[in-house]
Design an enzyme around this catalytic site. Structure first.
Site, short mmCIF file in Angstrom:
data_model
loop_
_atom_site.label_atom_id
_atom_site.label_comp_id
_atom_site.label_asym_id
_atom_site.label_seq_id
_atom_site.Cartn_x
_atom_site.Cartn_y
_atom_site.Cartn_z
N GLU A 1 3.89 27.84 85.65
CA GLU A 1 4.21 26.83 86.65
C GLU A 1 3.53 27.21 87.96
O GLU A 1 3.70 28.32 88.45
CB GLU A 1 5.74 26.76 86.84
CG GLU A 1 6.22 25.94 88.02
CD GLU A 1 5.77 24.50 87.96
OE1 GLU A 1 5.08 24.07 88.91
OE2 GLU A 1 6.10 23.80 86.98
N THR B 1 10.91 16.40 86.89
CA THR B 1 12.15 16.19 86.12
C THR B 1 13.36 16.38 87.03
O THR B 1 14.36 15.67 86.91
CB THR B 1 12.21 17.14 84.91
OG1 THR B 1 11.02 16.97 84.14
CG2 THR B 1 13.42 16.84 84.03
N VAL C 1 -2.99 27.43 86.73
CA VAL C 1 -4.10 27.48 85.76
C VAL C 1 -5.30 26.79 86.40
O VAL C 1 -5.22 25.63 86.82
CB VAL C 1 -3.71 26.79 84.43
CG1 VAL C 1 -4.90 26.73 83.50
CG2 VAL C 1 -2.55 27.52 83.78
N HIS D 1 8.43 2.17 92.36
CA HIS D 1 9.87 2.06 92.12
C HIS D 1 10.49 1.21 93.22
O HIS D 1 10.21 1.42 94.40
CB HIS D 1 10.52 3.45 92.10
CG HIS D 1 11.92 3.45 91.53
ND1 HIS D 1 12.98 2.88 92.20
CD2 HIS D 1 12.42 3.92 90.38
CE1 HIS D 1 14.09 3.01 91.46
NE2 HIS D 1 13.76 3.63 90.34
N GLU E 1 18.22 3.98 89.27
CA GLU E 1 18.49 2.67 88.67
C GLU E 1 19.95 2.53 88.23
O GLU E 1 20.47 1.43 88.12
CB GLU E 1 17.57 2.50 87.46
CG GLU E 1 17.26 1.09 87.12
CD GLU E 1 15.81 0.92 86.66
OE1 GLU E 1 15.52 -0.17 86.20
OE2 GLU E 1 15.01 1.85 86.77
N ARG F 1 10.92 -2.94 86.74
CA ARG F 1 10.64 -2.36 88.06
C ARG F 1 9.50 -3.09 88.76
O ARG F 1 9.51 -3.26 89.98
CB ARG F 1 10.28 -0.88 87.89
CG ARG F 1 11.49 -0.06 87.49
CD ARG F 1 11.15 1.38 87.24
NE ARG F 1 12.39 2.12 87.02
CZ ARG F 1 12.45 3.43 86.85
NH1 ARG F 1 11.34 4.15 86.86
NH2 ARG F 1 13.59 4.04 86.69
N HIS G 1 6.03 5.79 92.23
CA HIS G 1 7.03 6.54 91.49
C HIS G 1 6.49 7.23 90.26
O HIS G 1 6.78 8.39 89.99
CB HIS G 1 8.17 5.60 91.09
CG HIS G 1 9.27 6.26 90.32
ND1 HIS G 1 9.87 7.43 90.76
CD2 HIS G 1 9.86 5.93 89.16
CE1 HIS G 1 10.80 7.79 89.88
NE2 HIS G 1 10.80 6.91 88.89
#
Length: 464
Positions: free
Chosen positions: A46, A55, A168, A254, A269, A293, A396
């Site tokens: 990461e 997420t 990376v 969004h 939502e 949307r 979004h």
């Protein structure tokens, strides 16, 4: 979000793994757990300090059809309906093979999470869906943080190494073109790592000025709900080894994003799914709030102010726990009565009162004559207090991305598979067509994260 999990530093990175996974969001973590459980030696890399990627910011839930959870709630669903609604909502531009694999693997994905003690026992509805398919924890906590924290708990238990602050910079290729490792950079340190296969789970490009300007210059001044790391790094890595990008102009805006503060907040939502309505600056409804949307965003942008207000009551607030966070952050306007709320919003109180009364009547009659809304009508706006959040559309989600097969294999411009390279989640294009349905991205992370974990295992086993 993953406050108790301790990622490793790059100094502990080994020279070789079966599988290197780039990205620590839902897709990367699901892929890592699945591949590890199939006997692969994996590492998750990461580039950001914080784990979880975009997420962490997901709030509504995870769509799935024909689940035991739905039946427990009395909802009888059909996977074919899920397919057809998603296909229609995506402007019929979805990759049909990917979509078919996706809808038929959502229920097993919910079960797989439950097998790891990650239970999504409550359901709600999102725009464009005819049934309650959006699974979330019984606490009704926002799905994203809950999922990242829970998946990291599994990762810790299974001793899967996760490295943060590790970017990376290059995919390494053997003479025959297959991908056989990565080059990474962390601070001053650079390192080459060998791998039988690499999974790109790097997310989309919603925070990349460069990619937005290249593919959607009309959106270049829009704010974004994405975390700062969503800059399309995986797309660059893939392009550099000849991967094909597809549908890159398909960017989702969004509709409900609070933008009056330096930090942009997506209002999930589920708030509309539990019964909130949208009104313009005069206090009038102007759209079916749970249309796709794309349609809702366009309706808000067409208003003179290019913004609107979500209106809801304590009953809806009790069903959408994220509102507590929005309120603590200072995003929620309060009123003891509807008239009181209207005054606090500088609206004509008689107009807002009439709008809410008309809506409550529509809920009671199960008939929204004005805008033909048919979902998110389990409760009216009747229980004091009354609340509003000022919202406007923002970038979004990026539906386009790397061209892959339903087996998550990456394709080049000729449609040939780039051996040893896999991609899943928002970095991949094709699943959503021109409009992603709320709740489908979290489902995609688990369904295709698992698929990538299974497919890299088959591929690695086949290497002599």
């Amino acid at each position: 979000m993953a406050e108790n999990f301790q990622p490793l530093s790059v100094g502990e990175l080994k020279d070789s793994y079966d599988v290197v996974i780039i990205g620590s969001g839902g897709t990367g973590l699901a892929a890592a757990i699945q591949a590890n459980e199939l006997g692969m030696k994996v590492a998750v890399l990461e580039k950001e300090e914080e784990l979880g990627g975009n997420t962490n910011r997901a709030s509504s839930g995870m769509n799935a059809a024909e689940t035991n959870v739905q039946l427990k709630h009395g909802v009888i669903d059909n996977v074919a309906d899920f397919y057809h609604e998603t296909y229609k909502d995506g402007g019929r531009l979805n990759d049909k093979d990917m979509l078919g694999y996706f809808v038929y693997h959502t229920a097993p994905a919910v079960d797989w999470l439950a097998d790891h003690d990650i239970k999504l026992d409550d359901i709600t509805v999102t725009g464009g869906m005819s049934k309650k398919r959006t699974h979330r924890p019984a606490s009704m906590a926002p799905i994203g943080g809950f999922l990242v924290k829970s998946l990291l708990g599994v990762v810790a238990k299974e001793n899967i190494p996760v490295f943060n602050n590790t970017k990376v910079t290059k995919l390494r290729q053997a003479a025959d073109g297959r991908i056989n490792g990565v080059e990474v950079k962390s601070g001053d340190l650079t390192k080459k790592v060998d791998a039988k296969a690499v999974i790109l789970a790097t997310g989309g490009f919603g925070a990349s000025k460069e990619y937005i300007e290249r593919f959607r210059p009309d959106l270049k001044d829009y704010k974004t709900t994405n975390q700062p790391g969503a800059t399309g790094d995986g797309l660059k890595l893939a392009e550099n080894v000849g991967a094909e990008l597809m549908q890159m102009n398909l960017v989702q805006v969004h509709p409900t994003v609070q933008q009056d503060h330096p930090h942009v907040y997506l209002i999930g939502e589920a708030v509309r799914g539990e019964g909130a309505i949208l009104v313009n600056a005069q206090g009038e409804r102007f759209v079916n709030e749970l249309n796709t949307r794309k349609i809702v965003s366009n309706a808000i942008t067409a208003l003179p102010e290019h913004s609107a207000y979500l209106i809801f009551d304590q009953g809806i607030r009790d069903r959408a726990k994220a509102i507590e966070f929005y309120d603590k952050t200072g995003l929620v306007v309060h009123g003891d009565t509807i008239e009181d709320l209207a005054q606090n919003l500088n609206m004509d109180s008689a107009t807002l009162k009439a709008t809410v009364n008309t809506w409550n009547q529509a809920v009671e009659n199960h008939d929204d004559e004005q805008f033909h809304r048919t979902t998110g009508m389990d409760r009216g706006i009747t229980k004091p207090g009354f609340f509003a959040i000022h919202i406007a559309p923002a970038i979004h989600y990026t539906m386009g991305g790397i061209h892959i097969t339903p087996k998550t294999q990456v394709l080049d411009g000729n449609g040939d598979i780039i051996k040893g390279l896999f991609a899943a989640g928002e970095v991949a294009g094709g699943l959503h067509g021109n409009n992603r349905v709320g709740g489908n991205s979290i489902a995609e992370t688990i369904v295709f994260g698992r698929q990538a974990g299974q497919q890299v295992t088959l591929y690695a086993r086949g290497l002599k």
